[in-house]
Motif scaffolding. Structure first.
Motif, PDB file in Angstrom:
ATOM      1  N   THR A 135       2.599  15.841  -0.378  1.00 12.71           N
ATOM      2  CA  THR A 135       4.041  15.834  -0.646  1.00 12.71           C
ATOM      3  C   THR A 135       4.400  16.478  -1.977  1.00 12.71           C
ATOM      4  OG1 THR A 135       3.905  13.645  -1.697  1.00 12.71           O
ATOM      5  CG2 THR A 135       4.368  13.696   0.674  1.00 12.71           C
ATOM      6  N   GLY A 136       3.411  16.792  -2.794  1.00 16.38           N
ATOM      7  CA  GLY A 136       3.679  17.245  -4.152  1.00 16.38           C
ATOM      8  C   GLY A 136       3.600  18.736  -4.390  1.00 16.38           C
ATOM      9  N   SER A 137       3.216  19.090  -5.609  1.00 15.00           N
ATOM     10  CA  SER A 137       3.287  20.481  -6.063  1.00 15.00           C
ATOM     11  C   SER A 137       2.301  21.410  -5.381  1.00 15.00           C
ATOM     12  CB  SER A 137       3.062  20.536  -7.578  1.00 15.00           C
ATOM     13  OG  SER A 137       1.799  19.970  -7.906  1.00 15.00           O
ATOM     14  N   THR A 138       1.201  20.873  -4.846  1.00 12.10           N
ATOM     15  CA  THR A 138       0.211  21.724  -4.188  1.00 12.10           C
ATOM     16  C   THR A 138       0.271  21.626  -2.667  1.00 12.10           C
ATOM     17  OG1 THR A 138      -1.468  19.987  -4.441  1.00 12.10           O
ATOM     18  CG2 THR A 138      -1.379  21.695  -6.145  1.00 12.10           C
ATOM     19  N   PHE A 172       0.839  -1.200   0.000  1.00 17.00           N
ATOM     20  CA  PHE A 172       0.000   0.000   0.000  1.00 17.00           C
ATOM     21  C   PHE A 172       0.873   1.248   0.000  1.00 17.00           C
ATOM     22  CE2 PHE A 172      -4.269  -1.364   2.107  1.00 17.00           C
ATOM     23  CZ  PHE A 172      -4.384  -2.414   1.226  1.00 17.00           C
ATOM     24  N   VAL A 173       0.559   2.186  -0.873  1.00 18.74           N
ATOM     25  CA  VAL A 173       1.178   3.515  -0.872  1.00 18.74           C
ATOM     26  C   VAL A 173       0.075   4.478  -0.430  1.00 18.74           C
ATOM     27  CG1 VAL A 173       2.364   5.277  -2.219  1.00 18.74           C
ATOM     28  CG2 VAL A 173       2.711   2.844  -2.755  1.00 18.74           C
ATOM     29  N   ILE A 174       0.161   4.953   0.812  1.00 20.51           N
ATOM     30  CA  ILE A 174      -0.950   5.669   1.438  1.00 20.51           C
ATOM     31  C   ILE A 174      -0.700   7.175   1.511  1.00 20.51           C
ATOM     32  CG2 ILE A 174      -2.321   5.898   3.557  1.00 20.51           C
ATOM     33  CD1 ILE A 174      -1.679   2.956   4.151  1.00 20.51           C
ATOM     34  N   ASP A 175      -1.610   7.934   0.932  1.00 20.89           N
ATOM     35  CA  ASP A 175      -1.666   9.405   1.085  1.00 20.89           C
ATOM     36  C   ASP A 175      -0.465  10.162   0.517  1.00 20.89           C
ATOM     37  OD1 ASP A 175      -4.028   8.877   2.321  1.00 20.89           O
ATOM     38  OD2 ASP A 175      -3.399   9.451   4.328  1.00 20.89           O
ATOM     39  N   ILE A 176       0.267   9.583  -0.407  1.00 19.55           N
ATOM     40  CA  ILE A 176       1.351  10.327  -1.049  1.00 19.55           C
ATOM     41  C   ILE A 176       0.734  11.049  -2.243  1.00 19.55           C
ATOM     42  CG2 ILE A 176       3.658  10.209  -2.053  1.00 19.55           C
ATOM     43  CD1 ILE A 176       3.491   9.435   0.889  1.00 19.55           C
ATOM     44  N   GLN A 177       0.215  12.233  -1.974  1.00 22.45           N
ATOM     45  CA  GLN A 177      -0.583  12.981  -2.937  1.00 22.45           C
ATOM     46  C   GLN A 177       0.007  14.364  -3.181  1.00 22.45           C
ATOM     47  OE1 GLN A 177      -4.126  11.047  -0.417  1.00 22.45           O
ATOM     48  NE2 GLN A 177      -4.835  12.782  -1.640  1.00 22.45           N
ATOM     49  N   GLU A 178      -0.497  15.025  -4.201  1.00 22.39           N
ATOM     50  CA  GLU A 178      -0.008  16.369  -4.519  1.00 22.39           C
ATOM     51  C   GLU A 178      -0.197  17.324  -3.340  1.00 22.39           C
ATOM     52  OE1 GLU A 178       1.771  17.306  -6.951  1.00 22.39           O
ATOM     53  OE2 GLU A 178       1.590  15.621  -8.309  1.00 22.39           O
ATOM     54  N   ASP A 179      -1.303  17.192  -2.621  1.00 22.32           N
ATOM     55  CA  ASP A 179      -1.578  18.092  -1.496  1.00 22.32           C
ATOM     56  C   ASP A 179      -0.736  17.788  -0.257  1.00 22.32           C
ATOM     57  OD1 ASP A 179      -3.329  19.876  -2.596  1.00 22.32           O
ATOM     58  OD2 ASP A 179      -5.144  19.038  -1.699  1.00 22.32           O
TER      59      ASP A 179
END
Length: 227
Positions: free
Chosen positions: A56-59, A47-54
């Protein structure tokens, strides 16, 4: 007037305490579900959990509590690739706050991050996408989305490897939700991000206390080399 002011302050403090309790429960409470069967030739899933733009990413917010994100992404991508070569299913789980309470929580605590329908809920574009298995969750426990468990049972998965964020909240809730259904659960310590790592008032070994709680609950703690 003074009495009214005191009552108002006490009421405000009580309301804040109730809201904080709600937030904690939403992010840490594990769901219940039927126990999985004993499969012949069972599979494993990462599982890769909650690694999202908001997150860890651009936003992500400039004051994001997660440091060393670029190095972390590189480390996680290698783990994803290693897991794929070992025929471990790769599952991407995204936080998507929805409804009145969910959106209120997002704005009050996370400055409007991870609201369903917004671009910031997408998986961080730097992440290696080695499968199309993507699921959203409305709260901390990934199993709050029943489609996830349906998919895992269809694939005869009985063991999970958890990565992502945060070990005190969504990863822990997901681990407990998995245990409640009879899965074997491993948390990969060098593939998670903790908000405590950046807040200087905690010591650098603060996560060890969290991992000890994991062990007591029956969650196995491993490194990426042990995958």
């Amino acid at each position: 007037m003074k009495k009214f002011l005191i009552c108002f302050i006490l009421a405000a403090l009580c309301a804040e305490a109730v809201f904080v309790a709600f937030v904690y429960i939403m992010l840490t409470q594990a769901t219940q579900g039927a126990r999985i069967a004993e499969y012949k030739n069972p599979q494993k899933a990462l599982f890769v959990i909650d690694i999202q733009e908001d997150t860890t990413g651009s936003t992500a917010l400039p004051i994001s509590p997660y440091k060393g994100k670029a190095e972390y992404i590189a480390r996680l991508n290698k783990l994803i690739e290693d897991a794929s070569t070992k025929n471990i299913l790769i599952v991407y789980v995204k936080q998507e706050f929805d409804g009145l309470w969910g959106k209120t929580l997002s704005w009050a605590v996370f400055c409007g991050s991870d609201i369903k329908g917004n671009p910031g809920t997408k998986v961080d574009k730097r992440i290696a996408m080695l499968s199309n298995y993507k699921f959203s969750k409305p709260q901390g426990d990934s199993f709050a989305n029943p489609k996830l468990n349906e998919f895992l049972t269809e694939q005869r998965v009985n063991e999970l490897y958890l990565t992502g964020l945060d070990p005190e909240f969504c990863i822990y809730a997901t681990a407990l939700g998995a245990l409640n259904r009879g899965y074997k659960v491993n948390v990969i310590t060098d593939a998670i991000l903790s908000w405590r790592d950046t807040i200087c008032i905690w010591s650098k070994n603060n996560n060890e206390g969290i991992f000890e709680k994991y062990r007591k609950d029956g969650i196995k703690i491993i490194s990426g080399k042990e995958l």
